[in-house]
Design an enzyme around this catalytic site. Sequence first.
Site, PDB file in Angstrom:
ATOM      1  N   SER A 103      75.679   8.078  29.508  1.00  0.00           N
ATOM      2  CA  SER A 103      77.071   8.352  29.907  1.00  0.00           C
ATOM      3  C   SER A 103      77.144   8.807  31.365  1.00  0.00           C
ATOM      4  O   SER A 103      77.972   8.305  32.136  1.00  0.00           O
ATOM      5  CB  SER A 103      77.717   9.382  28.977  1.00  0.00           C
ATOM      6  OG  SER A 103      76.916  10.531  28.842  1.00  0.00           O
TER       7      SER A 103
ATOM      8  N   HIS B  74      72.958   7.430  21.578  1.00  0.00           N
ATOM      9  CA  HIS B  74      73.416   8.482  22.507  1.00  0.00           C
ATOM     10  C   HIS B  74      74.399   9.384  21.736  1.00  0.00           C
ATOM     11  O   HIS B  74      74.062   9.890  20.674  1.00  0.00           O
ATOM     12  CB  HIS B  74      74.017   7.795  23.742  1.00  0.00           C
ATOM     13  CG  HIS B  74      74.324   8.694  24.903  1.00  0.00           C
ATOM     14  ND1 HIS B  74      73.810   9.958  25.042  1.00  0.00           N
ATOM     15  CD2 HIS B  74      75.103   8.494  26.012  1.00  0.00           C
ATOM     16  CE1 HIS B  74      74.270  10.497  26.172  1.00  0.00           C
ATOM     17  NE2 HIS B  74      75.059   9.631  26.779  1.00  0.00           N
TER      18      HIS B  74
ATOM     19  N   HIS C  36      64.067  12.270  21.785  1.00  0.00           N
ATOM     20  CA  HIS C  36      64.805  12.307  23.053  1.00  0.00           C
ATOM     21  C   HIS C  36      64.027  11.530  24.110  1.00  0.00           C
ATOM     22  O   HIS C  36      62.790  11.507  24.079  1.00  0.00           O
ATOM     23  CB  HIS C  36      65.025  13.749  23.537  1.00  0.00           C
ATOM     24  CG  HIS C  36      66.129  13.849  24.536  1.00  0.00           C
ATOM     25  ND1 HIS C  36      65.922  13.671  25.883  1.00  0.00           N
ATOM     26  CD2 HIS C  36      67.457  14.060  24.384  1.00  0.00           C
ATOM     27  CE1 HIS C  36      67.072  13.795  26.521  1.00  0.00           C
ATOM     28  NE2 HIS C  36      68.024  14.020  25.632  1.00  0.00           N
TER      29      HIS C  36
ATOM     30  N   ARG D  90      69.965  23.135  23.316  1.00  0.00           N
ATOM     31  CA  ARG D  90      71.347  23.006  22.840  1.00  0.00           C
ATOM     32  C   ARG D  90      71.373  23.057  21.310  1.00  0.00           C
ATOM     33  O   ARG D  90      72.326  23.538  20.707  1.00  0.00           O
ATOM     34  CB  ARG D  90      71.958  21.691  23.343  1.00  0.00           C
ATOM     35  CG  ARG D  90      72.002  21.595  24.868  1.00  0.00           C
ATOM     36  CD  ARG D  90      72.418  20.212  25.338  1.00  0.00           C
ATOM     37  NE  ARG D  90      71.501  19.179  24.896  1.00  0.00           N
ATOM     38  CZ  ARG D  90      71.700  17.868  25.081  1.00  0.00           C
ATOM     39  NH1 ARG D  90      72.777  17.440  25.715  1.00  0.00           N
ATOM     40  NH2 ARG D  90      70.805  16.997  24.656  1.00  0.00           N
TER      41      ARG D  90
ATOM     42  N   ASP E 170      72.453  16.621  18.822  1.00  0.00           N
ATOM     43  CA  ASP E 170      73.303  15.998  17.809  1.00  0.00           C
ATOM     44  C   ASP E 170      72.890  16.334  16.379  1.00  0.00           C
ATOM     45  O   ASP E 170      73.643  16.085  15.447  1.00  0.00           O
ATOM     46  CB  ASP E 170      73.309  14.475  18.007  1.00  0.00           C
ATOM     47  CG  ASP E 170      73.869  14.083  19.359  1.00  0.00           C
ATOM     48  OD1 ASP E 170      74.911  14.643  19.738  1.00  0.00           O
ATOM     49  OD2 ASP E 170      73.264  13.250  20.047  1.00  0.00           O
TER      50      ASP E 170
END
Length: 437
Positions: free
Chosen positions: A242, A272, A319, A328, A374
């Site tokens: 992105s 993604h 990743h 995160r 995610d």
Amino acid sequence: MPSLKEVLAGKIPPLREEIREINRQHGDFKISDVTIAQAYGGMRGIKCMVTETSALDPNEGIRFRGHTIPELRGTLPKAEGGEEPLPEGLFWLLVTGDIPGEDEVRSVTADWRSREGLPEECTRVLDALPAEAHPMTQFSVGVMALQRRSTFARKYREGVAKTDLWQYAFEDANDLIANLPLLAAYIYRRSYHGGSHIPPGPKTLDWAGNLAHMLGFDNEEFKELMRLYMFLHADHEGGNVSAHTIHLIGSALSDPYLAFAAGMNGLAGPLHGLANQEVLRWITTMREEIGTEVPTKEQITEYVWNTLDSGRVVPGFGHAVLRKTDPRYMAQREFALKHLPDDPLFKVVSTLYAVVPRILQEQGKAKNPWPNVDAHSGCLLTYYGMKEYDFYTVLFGVSRALGTLASLTWDRALGLPLERPKSVTTEWIKSQIASAG
Ligand code: CMX
């Protein structure tokens, strides 16, 4: 107190000068070599672009302007009575490199809240789409429907000097960021609540708190979750799909609306940002197939192997850069341990954390077996009643505007040129191998 734009304006000339000098004195200095494997392999690890807002260390995770997530959760200003950082503060930091004070953060809130308002042409375009259209499709279309507002495009047409273009990129960035919560909430309410829309809250409410309000989740904990969520997903250096897309499209001097919409189409890919919905879909199917809300370690282990053996990825793990558990993910896990320690879905997510890395290591393919951002977000959203997982990536997209549009402003401030790497053919690669003997 100087405004964010004034602080930014003061930072641009010295960095422009510094980069000019670096290029003049060290322009030939090599920072990367490219192998054939990298050319075929998605350009992993090639250092060939500059992004000032954040840097991703494989073994540590993201640093926003040099600061880690745990540091910023401590130092950035909070909402009254809140404990999570206000995304407005992160934006100030990403744009300027400085940690803002309370007043500076409140000035960003006031600025963004004063820019709110979706034009009717935008809501009409959205209403023309079926309510079942994927929320990311609606989001991208909605951003495009706002593009007519672009000050950048207008000023470019008027012939403004290239060195001044950053001002209009910054203007568009703030307009867009201010209106993305309205757009996201409009999509959510039309898709899942029969079009019963909720007007923005009082102007004193912060940007993420107002997003929670317009989505229809008015409790304080969900507002805190939105603040954390918007803070965590904002930026992940420049090479992810992105961010890189937005930078690339912007390099053609396409305006920030065009660039951001393109980036959102990349975020909507399952490898993604769409992975957050895929995680929930995969867990839901697993629970249904096993026939229990909280499957055992053994049941989960078998299910994970079945997923891998059928040639699919385990969503939320792995990743392209990270080689450890995503900080995160850890921040969201801390939030869950504090607010929903006994939630059955959190228990499943925790068991996945305990079993999946070992399985991926045993399978021996994934370079990083650890969970990414995610793997956790859907569990928190579901707990508070947001169960429509197709919508989750839209929230990721709202947040990603903060980092990518701060970067886009700097791209124009530094006058970064049209991006145009060289592609080669397999014939050419073979000829290089042959001529090397
Ligand atoms: N499950 C199964 N296999 C995986 C895997 C996973 N979670 N992660 C990587 N692999 C596989 C790859 O598919 C690849 O297989 P092939 O050699 O058969 O093609 C192999 O391991 C090597 O891949 P890699 O170099 O470790 O990973 P990449 O840099 O190519 O891809 C990523 C990174 C994130 C796309 C990948 O780990 C993945 O597909 N994960 C699941 C989807 C996901 O969670 N994406 C979200 C990432 C965060 C975000 O951007 O939002």
